[in-house]
Enzyme design. Structure first.
Site, PDB file in Angstrom:
ATOM      1  N   THR A 240     -65.127  -0.708 -21.729  1.00  0.00           N
ATOM      2  CA  THR A 240     -64.371  -1.726 -22.474  1.00  0.00           C
ATOM      3  C   THR A 240     -65.016  -3.061 -22.119  1.00  0.00           C
ATOM      4  O   THR A 240     -65.985  -3.101 -21.362  1.00  0.00           O
ATOM      5  CB  THR A 240     -62.901  -1.751 -22.003  1.00  0.00           C
ATOM      6  OG1 THR A 240     -62.897  -2.068 -20.603  1.00  0.00           O
ATOM      7  CG2 THR A 240     -62.203  -0.423 -22.231  1.00  0.00           C
TER       8      THR A 240
ATOM      9  N   LYS B 239     -53.225  -5.141  -8.385  1.00  0.00           N
ATOM     10  CA  LYS B 239     -52.958  -3.743  -8.760  1.00  0.00           C
ATOM     11  C   LYS B 239     -52.207  -3.016  -7.638  1.00  0.00           C
ATOM     12  O   LYS B 239     -51.410  -2.115  -7.908  1.00  0.00           O
ATOM     13  CB  LYS B 239     -54.274  -3.032  -9.110  1.00  0.00           C
ATOM     14  CG  LYS B 239     -54.986  -3.586 -10.349  1.00  0.00           C
ATOM     15  CD  LYS B 239     -54.175  -3.428 -11.632  1.00  0.00           C
ATOM     16  CE  LYS B 239     -55.001  -3.792 -12.876  1.00  0.00           C
ATOM     17  NZ  LYS B 239     -54.243  -3.676 -14.134  1.00  0.00           N
TER      18      LYS B 239
ATOM     19  N   ASP C  86     -48.299 -12.314 -26.256  1.00  0.00           N
ATOM     20  CA  ASP C  86     -48.949 -12.780 -25.029  1.00  0.00           C
ATOM     21  C   ASP C  86     -47.972 -12.499 -23.891  1.00  0.00           C
ATOM     22  O   ASP C  86     -46.896 -13.101 -23.814  1.00  0.00           O
ATOM     23  CB  ASP C  86     -49.239 -14.284 -25.158  1.00  0.00           C
ATOM     24  CG  ASP C  86     -49.917 -14.862 -23.921  1.00  0.00           C
ATOM     25  OD1 ASP C  86     -50.009 -14.142 -22.907  1.00  0.00           O
ATOM     26  OD2 ASP C  86     -50.342 -16.029 -23.980  1.00  0.00           O
TER      27      ASP C  86
ATOM     28  N   ASN D  29     -50.346  -2.263 -20.449  1.00  0.00           N
ATOM     29  CA  ASN D  29     -51.808  -2.133 -20.435  1.00  0.00           C
ATOM     30  C   ASN D  29     -52.530  -3.467 -20.199  1.00  0.00           C
ATOM     31  O   ASN D  29     -53.633  -3.488 -19.648  1.00  0.00           O
ATOM     32  CB  ASN D  29     -52.268  -1.531 -21.770  1.00  0.00           C
ATOM     33  CG  ASN D  29     -53.771  -1.340 -21.845  1.00  0.00           C
ATOM     34  OD1 ASN D  29     -54.315  -0.494 -21.158  1.00  0.00           O
ATOM     35  ND2 ASN D  29     -54.437  -2.137 -22.663  1.00  0.00           N
TER      36      ASN D  29
ATOM     37  N   TYR E  84     -57.901  -9.084  -8.097  1.00  0.00           N
ATOM     38  CA  TYR E  84     -57.644  -7.917  -8.948  1.00  0.00           C
ATOM     39  C   TYR E  84     -57.061  -6.762  -8.128  1.00  0.00           C
ATOM     40  O   TYR E  84     -56.027  -6.195  -8.476  1.00  0.00           O
ATOM     41  CB  TYR E  84     -58.948  -7.497  -9.623  1.00  0.00           C
ATOM     42  CG  TYR E  84     -58.799  -6.342 -10.593  1.00  0.00           C
ATOM     43  CD1 TYR E  84     -58.359  -6.560 -11.893  1.00  0.00           C
ATOM     44  CD2 TYR E  84     -59.112  -5.041 -10.210  1.00  0.00           C
ATOM     45  CE1 TYR E  84     -58.229  -5.501 -12.789  1.00  0.00           C
ATOM     46  CE2 TYR E  84     -58.983  -3.983 -11.094  1.00  0.00           C
ATOM     47  CZ  TYR E  84     -58.545  -4.215 -12.387  1.00  0.00           C
ATOM     48  OH  TYR E  84     -58.424  -3.168 -13.273  1.00  0.00           O
TER      49      TYR E  84
HETATM   50  N1  NAP Z   1     -62.040  -0.629 -18.057  1.00  0.00           N
HETATM   51  C1  NAP Z   1     -61.915  -0.092 -16.847  1.00  0.00           C
HETATM   52  O1  NAP Z   1     -62.885   0.497 -16.325  1.00  0.00           O
HETATM   53  C2  NAP Z   1     -60.603  -0.146 -16.125  1.00  0.00           C
HETATM   54  C3  NAP Z   1     -60.514   0.505 -14.879  1.00  0.00           C
HETATM   55  C4  NAP Z   1     -59.312   0.502 -14.199  1.00  0.00           C
HETATM   56  C5  NAP Z   1     -58.210  -0.142 -14.744  1.00  0.00           C
HETATM   57  N2  NAP Z   1     -58.301  -0.775 -15.949  1.00  0.00           N
HETATM   58  C6  NAP Z   1     -57.090  -1.431 -16.467  1.00  0.00           C
HETATM   59  O2  NAP Z   1     -56.854  -0.989 -17.788  1.00  0.00           O
HETATM   60  C7  NAP Z   1     -56.191  -2.009 -18.533  1.00  0.00           C
HETATM   61  C8  NAP Z   1     -56.946  -2.265 -19.806  1.00  0.00           C
HETATM   62  O3  NAP Z   1     -58.201  -2.808 -19.440  1.00  0.00           O
HETATM   63  P1  NAP Z   1     -59.480  -2.849 -20.393  1.00  0.00           P
HETATM   64  O4  NAP Z   1     -60.554  -2.147 -19.697  1.00  0.00           O
HETATM   65  O5  NAP Z   1     -59.132  -2.468 -21.800  1.00  0.00           O
HETATM   66  O6  NAP Z   1     -59.776  -4.416 -20.268  1.00  0.00           O
HETATM   67  P2  NAP Z   1     -60.299  -5.447 -21.335  1.00  0.00           P
HETATM   68  O7  NAP Z   1     -61.406  -4.816 -22.117  1.00  0.00           O
HETATM   69  O8  NAP Z   1     -60.621  -6.707 -20.593  1.00  0.00           O
HETATM   70  O9  NAP Z   1     -59.040  -5.663 -22.226  1.00  0.00           O
HETATM   71  C9  NAP Z   1     -57.881  -6.242 -21.659  1.00  0.00           C
HETATM   72  C10 NAP Z   1     -56.754  -6.108 -22.621  1.00  0.00           C
HETATM   73  O10 NAP Z   1     -55.629  -6.799 -22.052  1.00  0.00           O
HETATM   74  C11 NAP Z   1     -55.157  -7.697 -23.012  1.00  0.00           C
HETATM   75  N3  NAP Z   1     -54.557  -8.882 -22.371  1.00  0.00           N
HETATM   76  C12 NAP Z   1     -55.064  -9.638 -21.377  1.00  0.00           C
HETATM   77  N4  NAP Z   1     -54.223 -10.658 -21.104  1.00  0.00           N
HETATM   78  C13 NAP Z   1     -53.175 -10.536 -21.961  1.00  0.00           C
HETATM   79  C14 NAP Z   1     -51.992 -11.276 -22.193  1.00  0.00           C
HETATM   80  N5  NAP Z   1     -51.692 -12.372 -21.490  1.00  0.00           N
HETATM   81  N6  NAP Z   1     -51.140 -10.847 -23.159  1.00  0.00           N
HETATM   82  C15 NAP Z   1     -51.419  -9.756 -23.883  1.00  0.00           C
HETATM   83  N7  NAP Z   1     -52.516  -9.003 -23.727  1.00  0.00           N
HETATM   84  C16 NAP Z   1     -53.394  -9.405 -22.780  1.00  0.00           C
HETATM   85  C17 NAP Z   1     -56.353  -8.097 -23.846  1.00  0.00           C
HETATM   86  O11 NAP Z   1     -55.910  -8.571 -25.076  1.00  0.00           O
HETATM   87  P3  NAP Z   1     -56.833  -9.573 -25.934  1.00  0.00           P
HETATM   88  O12 NAP Z   1     -58.046  -8.801 -26.276  1.00  0.00           O
HETATM   89  O13 NAP Z   1     -55.969  -9.926 -27.093  1.00  0.00           O
HETATM   90  O14 NAP Z   1     -57.121 -10.712 -25.024  1.00  0.00           O
HETATM   91  C18 NAP Z   1     -57.065  -6.747 -23.968  1.00  0.00           C
HETATM   92  O15 NAP Z   1     -56.495  -5.959 -24.978  1.00  0.00           O
HETATM   93  C19 NAP Z   1     -56.123  -3.230 -17.622  1.00  0.00           C
HETATM   94  O16 NAP Z   1     -54.838  -3.302 -17.027  1.00  0.00           O
HETATM   95  C20 NAP Z   1     -57.198  -2.940 -16.572  1.00  0.00           C
HETATM   96  O17 NAP Z   1     -56.940  -3.591 -15.349  1.00  0.00           O
HETATM   97  C21 NAP Z   1     -59.482  -0.804 -16.644  1.00  0.00           C
END
Ligand code: NAP
Length: 187
Positions: free
Chosen positions: A145, A114, A4, A31, A110
Site C-alpha cells: 500500500t 499500535k 476524517d 483501519n 507508530y
Molecule cells: N501496509 C502495511 O504493510 C501495514 C502493516 C501493518 C499494519 N498496517 C495498518 O493497516 C492500516 C491500513 O494501512 P495502509 O497500509 O492501507 O496505509 P496507507 O496506504 O497509508 O493508507 C492509510 C489509510 O488510512 C486512511 N487515513 C489516514 N488518516 C485518516 C484520517 N484522519 N481519517 C480517515 N482516514 C484516514 C487513509 O485515507 P486517505 O487515503 O483518505 O488519506 C488511507 O485510506 C493502518 O492502520 C496501518 O497502520 C499496514
C-alpha cells in the site's frame, strides 16, 4: 462519505447517517492509520513531539472516539464485530526480544501507538465480554500500500484477509485476541 477520523463532526455525522439509514452496525473495522516516521532506523530520540502526538491522535485516540460513537449501533447488531488494524510492530514482547523479526524496527511513535491500540482491544473486549460483540487486533502483514510501499511482499487482497476473517467470526470465535492469517501473535 467524508470521514476524517480525527474530526469529531465527521464522526458524529457518520454515526447519525448509519443510524438513520441502517439502524445498526454489524462490522466496524478501524483501519485508518498513519506512519509519520521512515521505517528502518530507531526514531526514539529524533521524532518530534508533534509527530508523536499526531500519530497517537489518528492511530489511538481517533480509534477510541470512533468506536465510542458507533458502539451504540454495534450493540444493536445480532453479532457485532470490531476489528482494530494494529501491526506486528505493536507487539511489546517481539519488540523487546533480540533476534525477533521486528527487533530492529524501532519506529517509536507508530509502534507505541499500535501497542496502545492493542491495549484498547484487550480492555474493550473485556468490557463487552457479556455482549454478543467480538473485538480483535489484526496484523495484516507487510502489504503493498502507500504505507507498505512496493517493497512489501503481500498484495492488498491477501493483506485484507485477516481483517475480513475477524469481521465475519462466528459466535464461537475469539475475542480480545491479536492475529495474523489465523495465527495468534504474542502481545
Ligand atoms: N501496509 C502495511 O504493510 C501495514 C502493516 C501493518 C499494519 N498496517 C495498518 O493497516 C492500516 C491500513 O494501512 P495502509 O497500509 O492501507 O496505509 P496507507 O496506504 O497509508 O493508507 C492509510 C489509510 O488510512 C486512511 N487515513 C489516514 N488518516 C485518516 C484520517 N484522519 N481519517 C480517515 N482516514 C484516514 C487513509 O485515507 P486517505 O487515503 O483518505 O488519506 C488511507 O485510506 C493502518 O492502520 C496501518 O497502520 C499496514
Amino acid at each position: 462519505m467524508k470521514f476524517d477520523v480525527v474530526n469529531p463532526a465527521d464522526v458524529e455525522a457518520a454515526a447519525e447517517k448509519i443510524e438513520k439509514e441502517f439502524g445498526h452496525l454489524d462490522i466496524l473495522i478501524n483501519n485508518a492509520g498513519v506512519m509519520l516516521e521512515s521505517i528502518g532506523g530507531n526514531t526514539t530520540l529524533s521524532i518530534s513531539e508533534d509527530d508523536l502526538r499526531k500519530t497517537f491522535e489518528t492511530n489511538f485516540f481517533a480509534t477510541v472516539a470512533v468506536t465510542n460513537a458507533l458502539l451504540p449501533l454495534v450493540k444493536k447488531s445480532e453479532a457485532g464485530r470490531i476489528v482494530n488494524l494494529s501491526s506486528i510492530l505493536g507487539s511489546l514482547s517481539l519488540g523487546a526480544t533480540e533476534g525477533s523479526p521486528i527487533y530492529e524496527v524501532k519506529a517509536f511513535a507508530y509502534n507505541a501507538s499500535k501497542a496502545a491500540l492493542n491495549s484498547y482491544t484487550i480492555h474493550l473486549a473485556h468490557a463487552l465480554k457479556d455482549a454478543k460483540i467480538k473485538v480483535n487486533s489484526v496484523h495484516p502483514g507487510w502489504v503493498k500500500t502507500d504505507m507498505g510501499t512496493d517493497a512489501a511482499p503481500m498484495e492488498i487482497e491477501e493483506g485484507a484477509k485477516t481483517s475480513v476473517e475477524l469481521a465475519t467470526l462466528g459466535p464461537d470465535g475469539p475475542t480480545g485476541g491479536y492475529f495474523h492469517l489465523g495465527e495468534a501473535i504474542s502481545w
